[in-house]
Write a protein that holds these residues in place. Structure first.
Motif, short mmCIF file in Angstrom:
data_model
loop_
_atom_site.label_atom_id
_atom_site.label_comp_id
_atom_site.label_asym_id
_atom_site.label_seq_id
_atom_site.Cartn_x
_atom_site.Cartn_y
_atom_site.Cartn_z
N GLU B 119 0.83 -1.20 0.00
CA GLU B 119 0.00 0.00 0.00
C GLU B 119 0.87 1.25 0.00
N GLN B 120 1.96 1.24 0.77
CA GLN B 120 2.83 2.43 0.80
C GLN B 120 3.51 2.63 -0.54
N LEU B 123 0.66 4.17 -2.82
CA LEU B 123 0.20 5.54 -2.57
C LEU B 123 1.34 6.54 -2.44
N LEU B 124 2.51 6.10 -1.94
CA LEU B 124 3.58 7.07 -1.72
C LEU B 124 4.83 6.78 -2.52
N ARG B 135 3.66 -5.22 -6.03
CA ARG B 135 2.71 -4.68 -7.00
C ARG B 135 1.90 -3.59 -6.31
N ILE B 137 -1.61 -2.16 -4.92
CA ILE B 137 -2.65 -2.93 -4.24
C ILE B 137 -4.02 -2.27 -4.35
N LEU B 138 -4.09 -0.95 -4.20
CA LEU B 138 -5.41 -0.31 -4.21
C LEU B 138 -5.75 0.24 -5.59
N LEU B 139 -4.79 0.90 -6.20
CA LEU B 139 -5.05 1.50 -7.50
C LEU B 139 -4.80 0.47 -8.60
N PRO B 140 -5.34 0.71 -9.79
CA PRO B 140 -5.12 -0.25 -10.87
C PRO B 140 -3.63 -0.35 -11.22
N TRP B 143 -1.93 2.47 -13.23
CA TRP B 143 -2.05 3.85 -12.71
C TRP B 143 -0.68 4.54 -12.77
N PRO B 147 -0.34 8.91 -5.55
CA PRO B 147 -1.21 10.05 -5.23
C PRO B 147 -0.94 10.74 -3.91
N HIS B 158 -8.98 7.83 -16.43
CA HIS B 158 -8.15 6.64 -16.35
C HIS B 158 -8.86 5.48 -17.03
N GLY B 159 -8.15 4.80 -17.89
CA GLY B 159 -8.71 3.63 -18.56
C GLY B 159 -10.01 3.94 -19.30
#
Lengths: 177, 229, 389
Positions: B119-120, B123-124, B135, B137-140, B143, B147, B158-159
């Protein structure tokens, strides 16, 4: 439809057939079992005992889009989910109806300003018949939306419109000749 | 044990790279070098007096001069907890596109670290080396960007899915710009095509797509105005 | 695992089943939302699984970095939308820790009552939907009936039906009205009766036990390794409850309650039935807490006087950071907030219990039947709004 177009010049009986079909359709709107977020819980409350959507013939959630007439989109749709929502809608057979439930689905809701991946309203993806605002809408609000949809479904004049259009077309065709 | 005891044991066991305990913070924390992170966590997990069985949370924080990764460890047996930090300095001109900091992964020690670190990364944009399954995990998967970085630019779509508030809906867009030319009309059909008689919806024809560049978006990741939606 | 060994794919055999890749979700009635699991199945046996989450990612952490501390409270409602009060509480306690203030005593007792009421409501959903997952439709309607009573009770102080936004930093948003506590106590009496009804309906039903006992066993070490918390951890035999072990609200010290732990009644310790039964017993413990708390709510202010100004000017905590964790119905909810002096934090991390509890799924599914997989997902009791945030 060709038979109807050519052999029913009088539109009165067609309207009677239409109203029968409309009554049948509106009394058995089968929604799809589809929950996304918070609103899905209120949607479940509408199906449950206290509110009992089955009174209006819409309490039989179908697990597959191919058997359902109505998709209630209950919750925020993001970029990853939007592809799926569109695919689910495409899999439904006509006539199909869409209820956008909740602020997120009506126009972004609380995620409108900083939501980098949320779709600001499901009407950007699929055409929506009824918008039910609220965060989340109360069960009464959703039931009101479904009652409004029933009115709309009942008004739908399938054959009368076709017959009318066919008559119009004939006239136009004759004039063009 | 309290944080001070744990820190003194940790500093004694791990040879180098363990900083001092910041006791002024609300949750006292220890800063370790990225190189000694894995030995430090291994010690905290296996030592009989520490027994940090649970890794509660892995957080990456972007600051002006660095990105720090924060580990919240706690022990169910001894009912104590510790906050561990490691820092990666930001190079000059390091933006979210050009600078991907690297920190060793602790997923081999704690299974819970697997998803937290993914996740980190998602997102970061912190890369955890030796992670088994690195890989998003939350975003496609496809992406672009991370963010939660401060200099992240919001995407328009997106997509194929529009993300702007004033984007033209997909179905209207298709009618306005047909993807392929209409097939030649067979003979005998009326010249004027009537509108679709089954459609309940007003015809969308004539809605021209707005300028796709320029100020299409009214929503921008603006500066913090202290509220007031 | 025995089943897996019996039916392993061997292409050299005369008869073997081709491995099939199966997508479960994101639109599936038993994934509790929009979870997607990619399964590899050999006949009915799952051989490999991979969770795919993020279908409900709503950028909560980015929003937290942009809105004020008070404005973020309603966003916490929408994370674990089945337990909004508990989420509000965790966030408020985090901000209070950052500011170094404490809520007045009356507010603390009200917080305990509303949090425990919401815990019951949340477990009722877990109970009702778990029945549907297994194939018993009736409990759902019973559970929602009692849940409606709780929502009607919580609506009276908060004004909202589901996402309350009631517990604010520094206290609670509104005072409770006269007679509310009596109604809560009346509900407790009724609920105790209903709870016994649930057990005859589902808990001790032979088919239900057959479907859940010995299924999805999580040993103690595995539970700690994956960072599981809440009923899922306690069902594996670890007695760990933040309300008792790290009391985050003062009244929990004065209240008497037990922490139910799995015992392996009908099978192995840590199976699906244990997780279910821990939740059922926790409801009664919550009732016990509410009964003790209601008569002890003191008179006084319900909101810190100094904090009242936050409704006019945004809070500006000193630079610092705070990690606060609370026992939610699903486990340990933690907020980690890093402030640098502005009106909003520079990092607002949520440690979501469902997120950690779900991560164990990939390890549990291989070797089980597909139908048991559904039972396992239901027993973890995840809320996707919290998994994805």
């Amino acid at each position: 439809m060709g038979v109807l177009n050519n052999s029913l010049p009088d539109i009165g009986p067609v309207r009677a057939v239409d109203s029968a079909i409309g009554w049948g359709r509106k009394s058995s709107i089968w929604p799809m079992t589809f929950g996304i977020a918070c609103c899905a819980i209120e949607m479940m409350a509408v199906y449950a005992a206290t509110f009992d959507l089955d009174r209006f013939g819409a309490g039989v959630p179908r697990a597959t889009p191919r058997q359902s007439d109505l998709i209630i989109v209950p919750g925020t749709v993001n970029a990853k989910m939007a592809v799926r929502v569109k695919r689910l809608y495409d899999q439904m057979s006509e006539p199909r109806y869409v209820i956008a439930m909740g602020a997120c689905v009506c126009g972004g809701g609380p995620y409108v300003k900083w939501g980098y991946n949320t779709v600001k309203g499901v009407h950007k993806i699929i055409p929506v018949d009824i918008f039910v605002p609220g965060c989340p809408p109360r069960p009464e609000a959703l039931m009101d939306g479904i009652l409004k949809l029933r009115e709309k479904v009942g008004r739908n004049q399938v054959f009368a419109r076709q017959a009318q259009t066919a008559a119009d077309m004939d006239g136009r065709y004759a004039a063009a000749k | 044990m309290n944080e001070t005891d744990i820190h003194s044991k940790l500093a004694g066991a791990v040879v180098s790279g363990v900083g001092a305990l910041d006791e002024s913070a609300k949750d006292p924390f220890v800063v370790v070098d990225p190189g000694s992170l894995v030995p430090a966590v291994t010690f905290l997990k296996n030592d009989a007096d520490c027994r940090m069985e649970m890794l509660n949370c892995v957080t990456a924080v972007e600051r002006e001069d660095c990105i720090e990764v924060v580990y919240h460890l706690s022990s169910v047996t001894h009912r104590h907890s510790l906050t561990l930090k490691t820092r990666v300095e930001r190079p000059a001109g390091g933006t979210h596109e050009s600078w991907i900091p690297e920190v060793p992964s602790v997923a081999a020690l704690y299974a819970s670290a697997d998803w937290h670190e993914r996740e980190q990364w998602d997102l970061l944009g912190v890369r955890f080396t030796d992670h088994p399954d690195h890989r998003r995990i939350l975003l496609p998967e496809e992406w672009i960007g991370h963010p939660l970085r401060k200099d992240y630019v919001y995407p328009h779509e997106h997509g194929g899915m529009p993300l702007d508030l004033d984007a033209v809906p997909l179905y209207e867009r298709d009618e306005a710009t047909p993807s392929e030319p209409a097939a030649p009309r067979p003979s005998g059909t009326p010249l004027v095509q009537p509108p679709n008689p089954n459609s309940d919806r007003p015809d969308a024809g004539g809605v021209a797509p707005a300028d796709s560049d320029g100020d299409l978006r009214s929503i921008k990741p603006g500066s913090n105005d202290g509220g007031g939606h | 695992m025995e089943a897996l060994e019996m039916y392993t794919v061997d292409p050299n055999d005369d008869v073997y089943t081709e491995e099939l890749k199966l997508n479960l979700g994101p639109q599936h009635p038993s994934t509790h939302g929009v979870l997607r699991v990619e399964l590899k199945v050999d006949g009915e046996i799952i051989t490999a699984s991979r969770c795919d989450i993020g279908y409900l990612h709503r950028c909560a952490e980015k929003i937290g970095e942009n809105v004020t501390y008070l404005q973020f409270t309603p966003y916490t409602d929408r994370m674990d939308y089945l337990a909004s009060m508990n989420n509000n509480l965790a966030w408020s306690l985090t901000v209070e820790k950052l500011l170094g203030v404490e809520a007045p005593e009356r507010a603390q007792w009200i917080r305990v009552i509303v949090a425990e009421l919401n815990r019951i409501a949340s477990h009722l959903i877990a109970f009702g939907t778990y029945g549907i997952d297994i194939g018993a439709n009736t409990p759902f309607f019973y559970a929602f009936r009692e849940r409606e009573s709780i929502m009607a009770l919580l609506e009276r102080p908060s004004g909202a039906r589901m996402l309350y936004n009631y517990v604010h930093p520094g206290g609670v948003a509104h005072d409770i009205e006269d007679g509310w506590l009596e109604d809560v106590l009346a509900f407790c009496d009724e609920f105790e009766m209903r709870w016994k009804e649930y057990n005859t309906l589902l808990s001790h039903n032979a088919i239900f036990i057959g479907r859940t006992a010995n299924i999805g066993v999580i040993p103690k070490d595995m539970a700690l390794d994956y960072g599981l918390t809440g009923p899922v951890l306690r069902a594996s035999g670890v007695s760990w409850d933040l309300r008792r072990d790290v009391p985050y609200l003062a009244p929990y010290d004065d209240l008497e309650f037990d922490v139910p732990v799995g015992e392996g009644t009908h099978g192995t310790l840590g199976d699906c039935w244990d997780r279910y039964w821990v939740r059922m017993r926790e409801m009664m413990e919550s009732i016990r807490i509410i009964r003790q708390a209601c008569p002890r709510v003191p008179a006084g202010p319900f909101m810190d006087k100094a904090m009242n100004r936050m409704y006019k000017t945004p809070l500006k905590p000193e630079p610092g950071e705070a990690y606060m964790r609370c026992e939610n119905p699903r486990g340990e909810l933690g907020f980690y907030v890093v402030a640098e002096g502005g009106t909003s934090p520079i990092r607002c991390r949520t440690r979501a219990p469902s997120f950690c509890n779900l991560s164990v799924l990939d390890a549990l599914l291989p070797g089980t039947m597909i139908a048991d997989g559904v039972a396992i997902i239901g027993s973890l009791d995840i809320v996707l709004g919290e998994v994805d945030r």
